[in-house]
Design an enzyme around this catalytic site. Structure first.
Site, PDB file in Angstrom:
ATOM      1  N   LYS A  20       0.858  -1.181   0.000  1.00  0.00           N
ATOM      2  CA  LYS A  20       0.000   0.000   0.000  1.00  0.00           C
ATOM      3  C   LYS A  20       0.892   1.227   0.000  1.00  0.00           C
ATOM      4  O   LYS A  20       1.699   1.437   0.901  1.00  0.00           O
ATOM      5  CB  LYS A  20      -0.894  -0.011   1.232  1.00  0.00           C
ATOM      6  CG  LYS A  20      -1.800   1.196   1.300  1.00  0.00           C
ATOM      7  CD  LYS A  20      -2.750   1.107   2.458  1.00  0.00           C
ATOM      8  CE  LYS A  20      -3.650   2.309   2.514  1.00  0.00           C
ATOM      9  NZ  LYS A  20      -4.541   2.254   3.674  1.00  0.00           N
ATOM     10  N   LYS A  36      -2.148  -1.651  -3.873  1.00  0.00           N
ATOM     11  CA  LYS A  36      -3.012  -0.481  -3.836  1.00  0.00           C
ATOM     12  C   LYS A  36      -2.192   0.795  -3.914  1.00  0.00           C
ATOM     13  O   LYS A  36      -1.199   0.893  -3.197  1.00  0.00           O
ATOM     14  CB  LYS A  36      -3.781  -0.522  -2.520  1.00  0.00           C
ATOM     15  CG  LYS A  36      -4.621   0.676  -2.242  1.00  0.00           C
ATOM     16  CD  LYS A  36      -5.249   0.526  -0.904  1.00  0.00           C
ATOM     17  CE  LYS A  36      -6.036   1.777  -0.627  1.00  0.00           C
ATOM     18  NZ  LYS A  36      -6.590   1.765   0.697  1.00  0.00           N
TER      19      LYS A  36
END
Ligand code: PBG
Length: 324
Positions: free
Chosen positions: A197, A249
């Site tokens: 992330k 992500k």
């Protein structure tokens, strides 16, 4: 061989032949719909930077979950917005708090038909907006945060969640959550790990969506967009700690990581097409600059083509309707 014997265009001649040789599928069962629920909201509250996405009330959340199930969407990912925030995000540990209630409501609505997932993070609950608690110097305290994630995971499991999504990028979070779940008798609760992330500008509409109070940034825990090997390291660590699914992500700027991670792990790989990616397409489409439906399908197909087994997207229910 080569031209003229080889003519790749032959396989593009008709819709039928294109369909026959298409390498990538996009199916509603592969999509996960993120949903926001706001404590004590009377009805859905629009989010200006995410046209079409709302902060749900309990009632409208149940409707949205039912619609997603009806459309064949594979999962929902729930985010809770509490009435009161504090330094340690204590509302996150309340078994009757907004997120635990939303989990119970969603499970009551769809049972086993849809995978119910929950965001396992403190940023929606802390008054400083960070994903963890702060130490005396104001830095995010990794190990103290893990203890809160562990308790929060058990609260979610007890509310009936199928999969928790630790998204705070604390070191050791997957292992700590796995142990906590197992010790509390929830060996069946899965972990969708936000492994890679990034500290991304593309989360900004989400911060509006959750009424984030963050000042500063998350660069001491989320990843540097310049790094790819580090993403693989994070994913491998998470698998070692017991992640059932690993996630990348945002999606579009990080498609290169999907085949890299895909080829090194045996668990499913997910990608999260984030709020800023949604907002860009919606804004351009609203201006008539791109064809909305084609842009959405191309976006999600690209994420699947790169190697994602599962895609989190705010378009999930609508796209599932198109794919019928
Ligand atoms: C953290 C979390 C974030 C998103 C999902 N989980 C925001 C952040 O890290 O600042 C972003 C999702 C999106 O932008 O769509 N709980």
């Amino acid at each position: 061989m080569g031209y003229p014997a080889e003519r790749p265009r032959r396989l593009r001649e008709s819709r039928a032949v294109r369909a026959l040789v298409a390498e990538t599928t996009l199916a509603s069962r592969q999509l996960v719909l993120p949903l926001f629920v706001r404590e004590r909201a009377d009805g859905p509250v629009p989010i200006a930077s995410m046209p079409g996405v709302v902060q749900h009330s309990r009632d409208s959340l149940r409707k949205a979950v039912a619609e997603a199930a009806e459309a064949g969407v594979g999962g929902v990912m729930l985010f809770g917005l509490p009435l009161v925030k504090d330094a340690t995000g204590s509302a996150a540990l309340d078994p009757d708090g907004v997120l635990a209630v939303a989990i119970r409501d969603a499970v009551a609505e769809v049972g086993d038909a849809v995978v119910v997932m929950s965001d396992l993070c403190l940023d929606e609950f802390t008054d400083h907006g960070h994903c963890g608690v702060l130490d005396a110097e104001g830095r995010v305290d990794n190990d103290a945060t893990l203890e809160l994630y562990a308790q929060m995971a058990v609260v979610h499991a007890e509310a009936g969640v199928d999969m928790v999504g630790p998204s705070g990028m604390m070191d050791g979070q997957v292992g700590r959550v796995r142990t906590a779940l197992d010790e509390a008798g929830h060996a069946d609760t899965s972990i969708l790990a936000y492994s890679a992330k990034y500290a991304s500008a593309f989360y900004q509409p989400f911060r509006e969506a959750i009424d984030s109070s963050l000042v500063g940034d998350r660069r001491t825990y989320q990843q540097d967009p310049a790094n790819a090997r580090e993403a693989l390291r994070e994913a491998l660590l998470d698998v070692g700690e017991g992640a059932d699914v690993v996630m990348v992500k945002p999606a579009l700027g990080y498609l290169d990581l999907l085949p890299l991670i895909r080829s090194h792990v045996t668990v499913p790989v997910a990608a999260y097409c984030v709020s800023g990616e949604y907002a860009m397409v919606e804004a351009a489409a609203a201006n008539g600059w791109i064809d909305r439906q084609r842009a959405v399908l191309e976006t999600l197909t690209s994420i699947r083509r790169a190697g994602a087994d599962v895609v989190l997207t705010y378009w999930a229910t609508e796209v599932a309707g198109w794919l019928r």
